[in-house]
Design an enzyme around this catalytic site. Structure first.
Site, PDB file in Angstrom:
ATOM      1  N   THR A   1       0.818  -1.220   0.000  1.00 21.09           N
ATOM      2  CA  THR A   1       0.000   0.000   0.000  1.00 21.09           C
ATOM      3  C   THR A   1       0.852   1.271   0.000  1.00 21.09           C
ATOM      4  OG1 THR A   1      -1.681  -1.234   1.195  1.00 21.09           O
ATOM      5  CG2 THR A   1      -1.912   1.146   1.194  1.00 21.09           C
TER       6      THR A   1
ATOM      7  N   GLY B   1      -3.313   3.863  -5.779  1.00 22.49           N
ATOM      8  CA  GLY B   1      -4.339   2.868  -5.455  1.00 22.49           C
ATOM      9  C   GLY B   1      -3.707   1.497  -5.289  1.00 22.49           C
TER      10      GLY B   1
ATOM     11  N   THR C   1       1.796  -3.432   8.210  1.00 17.16           N
ATOM     12  CA  THR C   1       1.830  -4.204   9.454  1.00 17.16           C
ATOM     13  C   THR C   1       3.227  -4.799   9.657  1.00 17.16           C
ATOM     14  OG1 THR C   1      -0.486  -4.770   9.103  1.00 17.16           O
ATOM     15  CG2 THR C   1       0.729  -6.123  10.677  1.00 17.16           C
TER      16      THR C   1
ATOM     17  N   ARG D   1     -28.158 -10.762  32.188  1.00 10.14           N
ATOM     18  CA  ARG D   1     -28.679  -9.398  32.402  1.00 10.14           C
ATOM     19  C   ARG D   1     -30.209  -9.426  32.482  1.00 10.14           C
ATOM     20  NH1 ARG D   1     -29.302  -4.402  34.235  1.00 10.14           N
ATOM     21  NH2 ARG D   1     -29.930  -2.861  32.664  1.00 10.14           N
TER      22      ARG D   1
ATOM     23  N   GLN E   1     -24.937  -3.978  20.866  1.00 10.09           N
ATOM     24  CA  GLN E   1     -26.300  -3.529  21.184  1.00 10.09           C
ATOM     25  C   GLN E   1     -26.904  -4.379  22.307  1.00 10.09           C
ATOM     26  OE1 GLN E   1     -27.125  -0.814  19.810  1.00 10.09           O
ATOM     27  NE2 GLN E   1     -29.172  -0.594  20.656  1.00 10.09           N
TER      28      GLN E   1
ATOM     29  N   HIS F   1     -25.362  -5.745  24.660  1.00  7.51           N
ATOM     30  CA  HIS F   1     -24.722  -5.373  25.926  1.00  7.51           C
ATOM     31  C   HIS F   1     -25.271  -4.074  26.516  1.00  7.51           C
ATOM     32  CE1 HIS F   1     -21.716  -8.422  24.969  1.00  7.51           C
ATOM     33  NE2 HIS F   1     -21.260  -8.282  26.196  1.00  7.51           N
ATOM     34  N   GLY F   2     -26.034  -3.316  25.721  1.00  6.52           N
ATOM     35  CA  GLY F   2     -26.482  -2.017  26.219  1.00  6.52           C
ATOM     36  C   GLY F   2     -25.312  -1.076  26.389  1.00  6.52           C
TER      37      GLY F   2
ATOM     38  N   GLU G   1      -6.615  -7.122   3.132  1.00  4.00           N
ATOM     39  CA  GLU G   1      -6.792  -7.892   1.898  1.00  4.00           C
ATOM     40  C   GLU G   1      -7.838  -7.281   0.968  1.00  4.00           C
ATOM     41  OE1 GLU G   1      -4.794  -9.751   0.769  1.00  4.00           O
ATOM     42  OE2 GLU G   1      -3.686 -10.188   2.601  1.00  4.00           O
TER      43      GLU G   1
ATOM     44  N   GLU H   1     -15.349  -2.702  -1.690  1.00  7.07           N
ATOM     45  CA  GLU H   1     -15.480  -2.166  -3.054  1.00  7.07           C
ATOM     46  C   GLU H   1     -14.556  -2.936  -4.010  1.00  7.07           C
ATOM     47  OE1 GLU H   1     -14.958  -0.259  -0.288  1.00  7.07           O
ATOM     48  OE2 GLU H   1     -17.005   0.506  -0.133  1.00  7.07           O
TER      49      GLU H   1
HETATM   50  C1  LIG Z   1      -5.086  -2.738  10.197  1.00  3.66           C
HETATM   51  C2  LIG Z   1      -4.564  -2.619   8.798  1.00  3.66           C
HETATM   52  C3  LIG Z   1      -3.428  -3.313   8.423  1.00  3.66           C
HETATM   53  C4  LIG Z   1      -2.909  -3.202   7.127  1.00  3.66           C
HETATM   54  N1  LIG Z   1      -1.774  -3.869   6.805  1.00  3.66           N
HETATM   55  C5  LIG Z   1      -1.236  -3.739   5.557  1.00  3.66           C
HETATM   56  C6  LIG Z   1      -0.019  -4.408   5.215  1.00  3.66           C
HETATM   57  O1  LIG Z   1       0.565  -5.149   6.019  1.00  3.66           O
HETATM   58  N2  LIG Z   1       0.501  -4.226   3.978  1.00  3.66           N
HETATM   59  C7  LIG Z   1      -0.106  -3.434   3.035  1.00  3.66           C
HETATM   60  O2  LIG Z   1       0.404  -3.330   1.943  1.00  3.66           O
HETATM   61  N3  LIG Z   1      -1.273  -2.768   3.352  1.00  3.66           N
HETATM   62  C8  LIG Z   1      -1.833  -2.901   4.572  1.00  3.66           C
HETATM   63  N4  LIG Z   1      -3.007  -2.250   4.907  1.00  3.66           N
HETATM   64  C9  LIG Z   1      -3.617  -1.387   3.925  1.00  3.66           C
HETATM   65  C10 LIG Z   1      -4.866  -1.977   3.298  1.00  3.66           C
HETATM   66  O3  LIG Z   1      -4.538  -3.073   2.473  1.00  3.66           O
HETATM   67  C11 LIG Z   1      -5.542  -0.819   2.538  1.00  3.66           C
HETATM   68  O4  LIG Z   1      -6.000   0.106   3.522  1.00  3.66           O
HETATM   69  C12 LIG Z   1      -6.683  -1.261   1.677  1.00  3.66           C
HETATM   70  O5  LIG Z   1      -6.231  -2.104   0.637  1.00  3.66           O
HETATM   71  C13 LIG Z   1      -7.369  -0.035   1.052  1.00  3.66           C
HETATM   72  O6  LIG Z   1      -6.437   0.744   0.376  1.00  3.66           O
HETATM   73  P1  LIG Z   1      -6.274   2.296   0.753  1.00  3.66           P
HETATM   74  O7  LIG Z   1      -6.196   2.421   2.233  1.00  3.66           O
HETATM   75  O8  LIG Z   1      -5.154   2.838  -0.053  1.00  3.66           O
HETATM   76  O9  LIG Z   1      -7.652   2.923   0.348  1.00  3.66           O
HETATM   77  P2  LIG Z   1      -7.968   3.763  -0.962  1.00  3.66           P
HETATM   78  O10 LIG Z   1      -7.455   3.013  -2.151  1.00  3.66           O
HETATM   79  O11 LIG Z   1      -7.514   5.149  -0.745  1.00  3.66           O
HETATM   80  O12 LIG Z   1      -9.544   3.705  -0.984  1.00  3.66           O
HETATM   81  C14 LIG Z   1     -10.397   4.620  -0.293  1.00  3.66           C
HETATM   82  C15 LIG Z   1     -11.840   4.196  -0.531  1.00  3.66           C
HETATM   83  O13 LIG Z   1     -12.110   4.226  -1.932  1.00  3.66           O
HETATM   84  C16 LIG Z   1     -12.460   2.937  -2.415  1.00  3.66           C
HETATM   85  N5  LIG Z   1     -11.810   2.735  -3.709  1.00  3.66           N
HETATM   86  C17 LIG Z   1     -10.489   2.911  -4.018  1.00  3.66           C
HETATM   87  N6  LIG Z   1     -10.245   2.591  -5.288  1.00  3.66           N
HETATM   88  C18 LIG Z   1     -11.433   2.210  -5.822  1.00  3.66           C
HETATM   89  C19 LIG Z   1     -11.843   1.759  -7.110  1.00  3.66           C
HETATM   90  N7  LIG Z   1     -10.959   1.638  -8.110  1.00  3.66           N
HETATM   91  N8  LIG Z   1     -13.148   1.446  -7.288  1.00  3.66           N
HETATM   92  C20 LIG Z   1     -14.044   1.585  -6.283  1.00  3.66           C
HETATM   93  N9  LIG Z   1     -13.717   1.991  -5.041  1.00  3.66           N
HETATM   94  C21 LIG Z   1     -12.424   2.300  -4.806  1.00  3.66           C
HETATM   95  C22 LIG Z   1     -11.928   1.955  -1.376  1.00  3.66           C
HETATM   96  O14 LIG Z   1     -12.679   0.745  -1.359  1.00  3.66           O
HETATM   97  C23 LIG Z   1     -12.096   2.748  -0.087  1.00  3.66           C
HETATM   98  O15 LIG Z   1     -13.422   2.633   0.381  1.00  3.66           O
HETATM   99  C24 LIG Z   1      -3.561  -2.361   6.183  1.00  3.66           C
HETATM  100  C25 LIG Z   1      -4.720  -1.674   6.558  1.00  3.66           C
HETATM  101  C26 LIG Z   1      -5.219  -1.805   7.836  1.00  3.66           C
HETATM  102  C27 LIG Z   1      -6.467  -1.053   8.209  1.00  3.66           C
END
Ligand SMILES: Cc1cc2nc3c(=O)[nH]c(=O)nc-3n(C[C@H](O)[C@H](O)[C@H](O)COP(=O)(O)OP(=O)(O)OC[C@H]3O[C@@H](n4cnc5c(N)ncnc54)[C@H](O)[C@@H]3O)c2cc1C
Length: 383
Positions: free
Chosen positions: A130, A135, A161, A272, A340, A342-343, A367, A371
Site C-alpha cells: 500500500t 491505489g 503491518t 442481564r 447492542q 450489551h447495552g 486484503e 469495493e
Molecule cells: C489494520 C490494517 C493493516 C494493514 N496492513 C497492511 C499491510 O501489512 N501491507 C499493506 O500493503 N497494506 C496494509 N493495509 C492497507 C490496506 O490493504 C488498505 O488500507 C486497503 O487495501 C485499502 O487501500 P487504501 O487504504 O489505499 O484505500 P484507498 O485506495 O484510498 O480507498 C479509499 C476508498 O475508496 C475505495 N476505492 C479505491 N479505489 C477504488 C476503485 N478503483 N473502485 C471503487 N472503489 C475504490 C476503497 O474501497 C475505499 O473505500 C492495512 C490496513 C489496515 C487497516
C-alpha cells in the site's frame, strides 16, 4: 495451491492441537490481550511464545520445517486464534501465509535465505504494497532504477503491518518508466539501512499494539539478487498464488471474531435482567442472537467452500473475494448486534465486547476493501 507436497498430520494430532489452541486462546491469549491493551505494545515475548509453540508454522510444508497442516484443516485453527486479541491473530495469520508468495517465485538460494528462516520464526517479513499516493495493485508508484547488480528504490509505503519491526519487507515496486503490471518487481528489502526512513504510524482504532510502518525510500540500494521472480513478476508474486488463500484466511478470521462477539452477547443476554427477566427471554434479543448465529454459519460455510475449491483446483479468485466480502460485512453486523445486546455498558473498555468491536473494523480493509472485492466479483461475473 501450495507449491510443495504436504504430509498431513493425523486426525488424533489435529484434534489434540485444536483443544490445545482453544485452551491457549482462552487462558494465555486473554492474559496477552490484557497486557497489550495496557501497554499498547505487542511484547517480543509473545512472538517468541507463538514461535516456540509452533503456531507460526502450522500451514507450511513439512519439508520446509512447517507442520504440514492442509489449508482447509488450518482454517478452523485460525478461527480459534481470531477469537483472541487482534494483534495475536495478526501475527499468526501473517506468518502462516506470507511464505506462500515468497516461495512461489523463490530460487533455491532465496528459499534458504528468506523462506526457511521465516517459517522457522528466525526472521519477520512484512507484506509491503500500500502507498499513500496510489491505489492498490497495478497503480504502484514506488520505483527502481537498475545500476549493475543493484536496484535503487525510491517511493513511499504506509499502513504496513510489522513495517518497522520486520527484518525484511516483501515490497512491490516498478521499474521506472513502466506501466500496469509490466515491469513490476517483488523485492526483499530490509526496513533499516541506507536510503530508508521507517517511522511507526500513529495508534490504530483496534489491533492495538501492532506496529504499522510508514516507509520512505530515497535511492535505497537493494541487490538484484533480492528480487523474487523476474522483472514483470512483481504483481504476480503479490496477487497470484497468495491473494486467494489470504482473502480466505481473512474471511475465516472474521468468522472467529464474530463467534467471539456472539459468545459474549449470549453470556451477557442470559445474565442481564430487566423487568424481572433475562433479556435473552425477550423475543427482540433472542431473534437478534438467532440472526447473528445464522450470519456466522453462512460466512463459515462460504469461506470453507472457497477454501476447498482453492485447495483442489487453485484459482478461486471470485469465490475468495465473495468469502472475504460476505464475512467482513457479516462481522460488522454481528459485532454491532453484540454491542447492542450489551447495552450502554458495552461501550466501556471494561467490557470485553468494546475491544472486539474496535478490532472488527480493521478486517474490512485487510486484503482489500468491500469495493475492491465487488470489483473482482463483478469482473468475473461479466467476463
Ligand atoms: C489494520 C490494517 C493493516 C494493514 N496492513 C497492511 C499491510 O501489512 N501491507 C499493506 O500493503 N497494506 C496494509 N493495509 C492497507 C490496506 O490493504 C488498505 O488500507 C486497503 O487495501 C485499502 O487501500 P487504501 O487504504 O489505499 O484505500 P484507498 O485506495 O484510498 O480507498 C479509499 C476508498 O475508496 C475505495 N476505492 C479505491 N479505489 C477504488 C476503485 N478503483 N473502485 C471503487 N472503489 C475504490 C476503497 O474501497 C475505499 O473505500 C492495512 C490496513 C489496515 C487497516
Amino acid at each position: 495451491m501450495t507449491t510443495a507436497t504436504q504430509a498431513a498430520p493425523d486426525e488424533a494430532t489435529l484434534t489434540a492441537l485444536t483443544d490445545e489452541i482453544r485452551a491457549y486462546v482462552q487462558s494465555d491469549g486473554e492474559r496477552w490481550a490484557q497486557r497489550i491493551e495496557l501497554e499498547r505494545r505487542v511484547p517480543m515475548e509473545l512472538w517468541d511464545e507463538l514461535r516456540e509453540r509452533g503456531y507460526l508454522r502450522l500451514a507450511a510444508p513439512v519439508q520446509y520445517g512447517g507442520r504440514g497442516i492442509p489449508f482447509t484443516r488450518y482454517l478452523p485453527l485460525l478461527e480459534l486464534f481470531a477469537m483472541s486479541h487482534a494483534s495475536l491473530r495478526m501475527i499468526v495469520h501473517v506468518c502462516n501465509g506470507i511464505w506462500r508468495p515468497m516461495d512461489s517465485h523463490a530460487t533455491d538460494e532465496q528459499r534458504e535465505r528468506f523462506v526457511l528462516p521465516l517459517i522457522a520464526g528466525e526472521i519477520k517479513v512484512a507484506f509491503t504494497l500500500t502507498e499513500p499516493t496510489a491505489g492498490t495493485g497495478a497503480d504502484l508508484r514506488a520505483s527502481v532504477v537498475r545500476e549493475g547488480d543493484t536496484y535503487y528504490l525510491s517511493g513511499e509505503k504506509h499502513l504496513i503491518t510489522f513495517g518497522t519491526i520486520a527484518d525484511y519487507l516483501l515490497l512491490f515496486a516498478r521499474v521506472e518508466g513502466t506501466r500496469g503490471a509490466e515491469g513490476t518487481v517483488a523485492l526483499m528489502v530490509p526496513p533499516r539501512g541506507e536510503g530508508v526512513t521507517a517511522n511507526e504510524m500513529p495508534e490504530t482504532m483496534g489491533v492495538r499494539g501492532t506496529d504499522h510502518g510508514h516507509l520512505i525510500f530515497d535511492r535505497a540500494p537493494v541487490p538484484v539478487a533480492s528480487r523474487l521472480g523476474a522483472e514483470g513478476d512483481g504483481l504476480g508474486v503479490a496477487l497470484s498464488g497468495f491473494l486467494a488463500p489470504s482473502r480466505i484466511s481473512v474471511a475465516m478470521t472474521c468468522v472467529g471474531l464474530a463467534q467471539r462477539a456472539l459468545d459474549l452477547a449470549l453470556e451477557y443476554a442470559k445474565q442481564r435482567e430487566t423487568f424481572g427477566k433475562p433479556i435473552a427471554k425477550r423475543q427482540a434479543i433472542a431473534f437478534k442472537l438467532a440472526e447473528m448465529v445464522t450470519d456466522i454459519q453462512a460466512a463459515r460455510a462460504l469461506t470453507m467452500q472457497s477454501a476447498h475449491q482453492w485447495e483442489a483446483e487453485g484459482g478461486a479468485n471470485a469465490e475468495s473475494a465473495m468469502a472475504k466480502l460476505f464475512a467482513s460485512e457479516m462481522l460488522q453486523r454481528v459485532t454491532d448486534g453484540a454491542l447492542q445486546v450489551h447495552g450502554g455498558v458495552g461501550y466501556w473498555s471494561s467490557s470485553p465486547i468494546e475491544r472486539v468491536y474496535r478490532d472488527a473494523r480493521a478486517q474490512r480493509f485487510e486484503e482489500g476493501t468491500a469495493e475492491i472485492q465487488k470489483t473482482t466479483i463483478a469482473r468475473d461475473l461479466l467476463s
